[in-house]
Write a protein that holds these residues in place. Structure first.
Motif, PDB file in Angstrom:
ATOM      1  N   PRO A  91       0.799  -1.234   0.000  1.00 20.95           N
ATOM      2  CA  PRO A  91       0.000   0.000   0.000  1.00 20.95           C
ATOM      3  C   PRO A  91       0.828   1.279   0.000  1.00 20.95           C
ATOM      4  CG  PRO A  91      -0.978  -1.606   1.485  1.00 20.95           C
ATOM      5  CD  PRO A  91       0.325  -2.188   1.019  1.00 20.95           C
ATOM      6  N   ASP A  92       2.016   1.258   0.670  1.00 17.51           N
ATOM      7  CA  ASP A  92       2.791   2.494   0.723  1.00 17.51           C
ATOM      8  C   ASP A  92       3.526   2.797  -0.576  1.00 17.51           C
ATOM      9  OD1 ASP A  92       4.827   0.655   0.788  1.00 17.51           O
ATOM     10  OD2 ASP A  92       5.693   1.320   2.689  1.00 17.51           O
ATOM     11  N   GLN A  93       3.449   1.902  -1.573  1.00 17.66           N
ATOM     12  CA  GLN A  93       4.004   2.191  -2.896  1.00 17.66           C
ATOM     13  C   GLN A  93       2.997   2.868  -3.808  1.00 17.66           C
ATOM     14  OE1 GLN A  93       5.620  -2.164  -3.157  1.00 17.66           O
ATOM     15  NE2 GLN A  93       6.600  -0.979  -4.780  1.00 17.66           N
ATOM     16  N   ILE A  94       1.733   2.895  -3.407  1.00 13.48           N
ATOM     17  CA  ILE A  94       0.664   3.427  -4.244  1.00 13.48           C
ATOM     18  C   ILE A  94       0.440   4.902  -3.926  1.00 13.48           C
ATOM     19  CG2 ILE A  94      -1.795   3.273  -4.785  1.00 13.48           C
ATOM     20  CD1 ILE A  94      -1.622   0.267  -4.211  1.00 13.48           C
ATOM     21  N   ILE A  95       0.339   5.703  -4.960  1.00  8.31           N
ATOM     22  CA  ILE A  95       0.018   7.128  -4.818  1.00  8.31           C
ATOM     23  C   ILE A  95      -1.276   7.388  -5.584  1.00  8.31           C
ATOM     24  CG2 ILE A  95       0.755   9.494  -5.286  1.00  8.31           C
ATOM     25  CD1 ILE A  95       3.653   8.485  -5.163  1.00  8.31           C
ATOM     26  N   VAL A  96      -2.306   7.840  -4.896  1.00 12.62           N
ATOM     27  CA  VAL A  96      -3.588   8.152  -5.525  1.00 12.62           C
ATOM     28  C   VAL A  96      -3.449   9.503  -6.238  1.00 12.62           C
ATOM     29  CG1 VAL A  96      -6.045   8.564  -5.129  1.00 12.62           C
ATOM     30  CG2 VAL A  96      -4.826   6.846  -3.770  1.00 12.62           C
ATOM     31  N   THR A  97      -3.925   9.547  -7.472  1.00 15.26           N
ATOM     32  CA  THR A  97      -3.745  10.740  -8.303  1.00 15.26           C
ATOM     33  C   THR A  97      -5.075  11.183  -8.916  1.00 15.26           C
ATOM     34  OG1 THR A  97      -3.296   9.427 -10.297  1.00 15.26           O
ATOM     35  CG2 THR A  97      -1.404  10.007  -8.904  1.00 15.26           C
ATOM     36  N   ALA A  98      -5.045  12.322  -9.586  1.00 13.39           N
ATOM     37  CA  ALA A  98      -6.212  12.806 -10.326  1.00 13.39           C
ATOM     38  C   ALA A  98      -6.205  12.159 -11.707  1.00 13.39           C
ATOM     39  CB  ALA A  98      -6.188  14.322 -10.426  1.00 13.39           C
ATOM     40  N   GLY A  99      -6.521  10.887 -11.755  1.00 10.82           N
ATOM     41  CA  GLY A  99      -6.535  10.149 -13.011  1.00 10.82           C
ATOM     42  C   GLY A  99      -5.129   9.868 -13.521  1.00 10.82           C
ATOM     43  N   VAL A 100      -5.052   9.271 -14.705  1.00  8.65           N
ATOM     44  CA  VAL A 100      -3.755   9.013 -15.330  1.00  8.65           C
ATOM     45  C   VAL A 100      -3.066  10.328 -15.666  1.00  8.65           C
ATOM     46  CG1 VAL A 100      -2.655   8.094 -17.417  1.00  8.65           C
ATOM     47  CG2 VAL A 100      -4.343   6.720 -16.189  1.00  8.65           C
ATOM     48  N   THR A 101      -3.853  11.338 -16.036  1.00 13.86           N
ATOM     49  CA  THR A 101      -3.273  12.648 -16.336  1.00 13.86           C
ATOM     50  C   THR A 101      -2.500  13.192 -15.141  1.00 13.86           C
ATOM     51  OG1 THR A 101      -5.012  13.179 -17.925  1.00 13.86           O
ATOM     52  CG2 THR A 101      -3.815  15.027 -16.967  1.00 13.86           C
ATOM     53  N   GLY A 102      -3.090  13.077 -13.959  1.00 17.41           N
ATOM     54  CA  GLY A 102      -2.395  13.529 -12.762  1.00 17.41           C
ATOM     55  C   GLY A 102      -1.125  12.751 -12.497  1.00 17.41           C
ATOM     56  N   ALA A 103      -1.177  11.450 -12.743  1.00 17.67           N
ATOM     57  CA  ALA A 103       0.005  10.612 -12.545  1.00 17.67           C
ATOM     58  C   ALA A 103       1.122  11.012 -13.500  1.00 17.67           C
ATOM     59  CB  ALA A 103      -0.359   9.143 -12.730  1.00 17.67           C
ATOM     60  N   LEU A 104       0.779  11.220 -14.768  1.00 22.59           N
ATOM     61  CA  LEU A 104       1.795  11.583 -15.755  1.00 22.59           C
ATOM     62  C   LEU A 104       2.389  12.962 -15.460  1.00 22.59           C
ATOM     63  CD1 LEU A 104       0.225  10.330 -19.114  1.00 22.59           C
ATOM     64  CD2 LEU A 104       1.877   9.180 -17.635  1.00 22.59           C
ATOM     65  N   SER A 105       1.567  13.890 -15.004  1.00 26.91           N
ATOM     66  CA  SER A 105       2.067  15.222 -14.671  1.00 26.91           C
ATOM     67  C   SER A 105       3.074  15.161 -13.523  1.00 26.91           C
ATOM     68  CB  SER A 105       0.911  16.154 -14.300  1.00 26.91           C
ATOM     69  OG  SER A 105       0.045  16.355 -15.400  1.00 26.91           O
ATOM     70  N   LEU A 106       2.753  14.388 -12.492  1.00 21.08           N
ATOM     71  CA  LEU A 106       3.680  14.238 -11.369  1.00 21.08           C
ATOM     72  C   LEU A 106       4.978  13.590 -11.825  1.00 21.08           C
ATOM     73  CD1 LEU A 106       1.298  12.968  -8.537  1.00 21.08           C
ATOM     74  CD2 LEU A 106       2.348  15.216  -8.695  1.00 21.08           C
ATOM     75  N   LEU A 107       4.850  12.506 -12.581  1.00 20.62           N
ATOM     76  CA  LEU A 107       6.032  11.777 -13.046  1.00 20.62           C
ATOM     77  C   LEU A 107       6.933  12.653 -13.901  1.00 20.62           C
ATOM     78  CD1 LEU A 107       4.722   8.219 -13.979  1.00 20.62           C
ATOM     79  CD2 LEU A 107       6.749   8.721 -12.599  1.00 20.62           C
ATOM     80  N   ALA A 108       6.326  13.391 -14.825  1.00 24.05           N
ATOM     81  CA  ALA A 108       7.118  14.221 -15.724  1.00 24.05           C
ATOM     82  C   ALA A 108       7.915  15.260 -14.943  1.00 24.05           C
ATOM     83  CB  ALA A 108       6.202  14.907 -16.743  1.00 24.05           C
ATOM     84  N   GLN A 109       7.298  15.856 -13.926  1.00 26.59           N
ATOM     85  CA  GLN A 109       8.007  16.872 -13.139  1.00 26.59           C
ATOM     86  C   GLN A 109       9.160  16.272 -12.338  1.00 26.59           C
ATOM     87  OE1 GLN A 109       5.191  19.916 -11.266  1.00 26.59           O
ATOM     88  NE2 GLN A 109       3.737  18.375 -12.004  1.00 26.59           N
TER      89      GLN A 109
END
Length: 467
Positions: free
Chosen positions: A171-189
């Protein structure tokens, strides 16, 4: 309402052994296209069963299915009535519509997107889960949540992803995001902070992902896709250290990344000290093939698994997640905190309840069956109305690709379709190069009669472009 005239139902058209499913779909279609408006009272189960020469149990079960989906409500002493539902085919007021160059003019039919049947959103199950959360939520749970996500949801997701997708995650490896878009934005930064300023993308690939990554990164590197998926040999010729792929169901072609390519992709990431972003966008839907496991299990330290509930529940929820490798997790969690303190807690608790009770998986089984029926109807209609056009990507997902005659320009075809009230995406929209002409057709949102109507009109348009 007199059952004899109700929706002009013809029980002779119901398939043998599937009369309940047929009746449920007919009622659902009537609600979706507006023939059954909000508040309309349905015939009693006894009356409708008698008029259709069906068992009363068949009608009762059909009504029950619709009740579970939140499409109808049972009123004590007042029969069964249509709930407050926005039809799937109803047009959104123009002022509220997102700008989309593929949208049909006027009150047309949009078959451009790989959306699920949003009229089937499990309103009753959601309401039950939400009521339970509101009655049991503690003061702590109503306070500021962990930016990574509510622990209850991350725990539920870890179990669900393990059994349904083969994802290896605590569970501590999972980050809840605002959809896939939110995940990609975080990752890219975070990747930019580490000196990774370009990202390889599939060609053709998902236009939405490409636009988000292009916003954050200095450049995108197209990598060709063939019958085995992303070309790892071509990727290895680039200098990039990040790549986004759709291994389980490549968008838009529908091919599966072969086992050999999967191993080669992980080996590339090891050599390049790189990251593979696995977009697992609609792997829940499969019809004619065995399940394909997520890539993340092959290399949890090199693969970032991202997905959402947009294809299972609704895009409007804006809930997704990423399973982050240990070396990225803390920085990603900090970026999530700095962005907006995380996702709304009450919605996360409601989703956790749906997962823990099995309601989400029951809903998914219902959707998978319905979408398969619509896929079959779309394939049959295309064969009839667009004869000679090859169909690809039919084994899974919520869309398929129709290959057009090589002399046609798919952008011209879609522009003509738009003027005729049909929104559909050209295959070329999703590629860096022109490639072969085709149409990407989403069949999930629409009842079968609406699909057939759209494809009949599309067939006339293609024929007109050919002649």
């Amino acid at each position: 309402m007199n059952g004899a005239d109700f929706l002009q139902l013809d029980p002779n058209s119901a398939p043998q052994g599937a009369r309940m499913a047929w009746l449920t779909e007919q009622l659902r279609a009537g609600i979706a296209d507006g023939r059954l408006a909000q508040g309309v009272r349905l015939p009693s189960s006894r009356v409708l069963a008698d008029e259709l020469s069906m068992s009363r149990g068949t009608v009762v079960e059909a009504y029950h299915r619709l009740m579970e989906e939140g499409l109808v409500v049972s009123n004590r002493g007042g029969g069964t009535t249509v709930a407050n539902v926005i039809p799937a085919t109803a047009a959104t007021p123009a002022a509220q519509q997102p700008q989309d160059p593929g949208r049909a003019d006027g009150d047309g039919i949009d078959i451009s997107s790989g959306m699920p049947d949003l009229s089937a959103f499990p309103r009753a199950a959601w309401s039950r889960a939400e009521r339970k959360v509101l009655s049991t939520a503690t003061s702590r749970e109503l306070g500021y949540a962990d930016p990574q996500g509510v622990p209850a949801l991350r725990e539920a997701l870890a179990g669900w992803l393990a059994r349904s997708r083969g994802v290896v995650a605590e569970p501590d490896q999972i980050i809840v995001t605002a959809g896939v878009t939110g995940a990609l934005s975080l990752l890219a930064q975070v990747l930019r902070n580490r000196g990774v300023t370009t990202c390889a993308v599939e060609d053709p690939g998902a236009d939405g992902n490409r636009r988000i990554l292009d916003y954050w990164m200095d450049g995108l590197v197209p990598v060709p896709v063939d019958e085995d998926g992303l070309s790892v040999d071509a990727l290895a010729q680039t200098s990039t250290r990040a790549v986004i792929a759709t291994p389980a169901h490549q968008f838009p072609t529908g091919v599966v990344l072969s086992p050999e390519r999967r191993r080669a992709l992980v080996a590339w990431a090891d050599r390049a000290n790189g990251v593979v972003i696995e977009d697992d966008y609609d792997a829940e839907y499969r019809y004619d093939r065995a399940p394909v496991r997520a890539m993340q299990g092959l290399s949890p330290e090199r693969v970032v698994h991202v997905s959402s509930l947009s294809k299972v529940l609704a895009p409007a929820l804006r809930v997704g997640w990423m399973v982050a490798p240990a070396h990225l997790r803390d920085e990603l969690a900090e970026k999530r905190w700095a962005t907006d303190l995380g996702s709304p807690a009450l919605m996360q608790l409601t989703l956790a309840e749906l997962l823990e009770t099995g309601a989400l998986e029951r809903h998914l089984r219902t959707l998978r069956k319905k979408h398969r029926e619509r896929r079959d109807a779309a394939v049959e209609a295309i064969a009839h109305f667009l004869p000679g056009c090859k169909i690809e990507g039919i084994a899974a997902g919520l869309h398929l690709v129709v290959m057009l005659p090589e002399h046609l320009d798919d952008k011209v075809v879609t522009e003509r379709a738009k003027r005729e009230g049909i929104a559909v995406h050209p295959l070329s929209r999703h590629g860096f190069t022109t490639g072969v002409p085709g149409l990407v057709i989403g069949y999930g949102p629409h009842p079968i009669p609406v699909l057939e109507q759209a494809l009949r009109r599309l067939g006339r348009i293609v024929a007109g472009c050919t002649s």
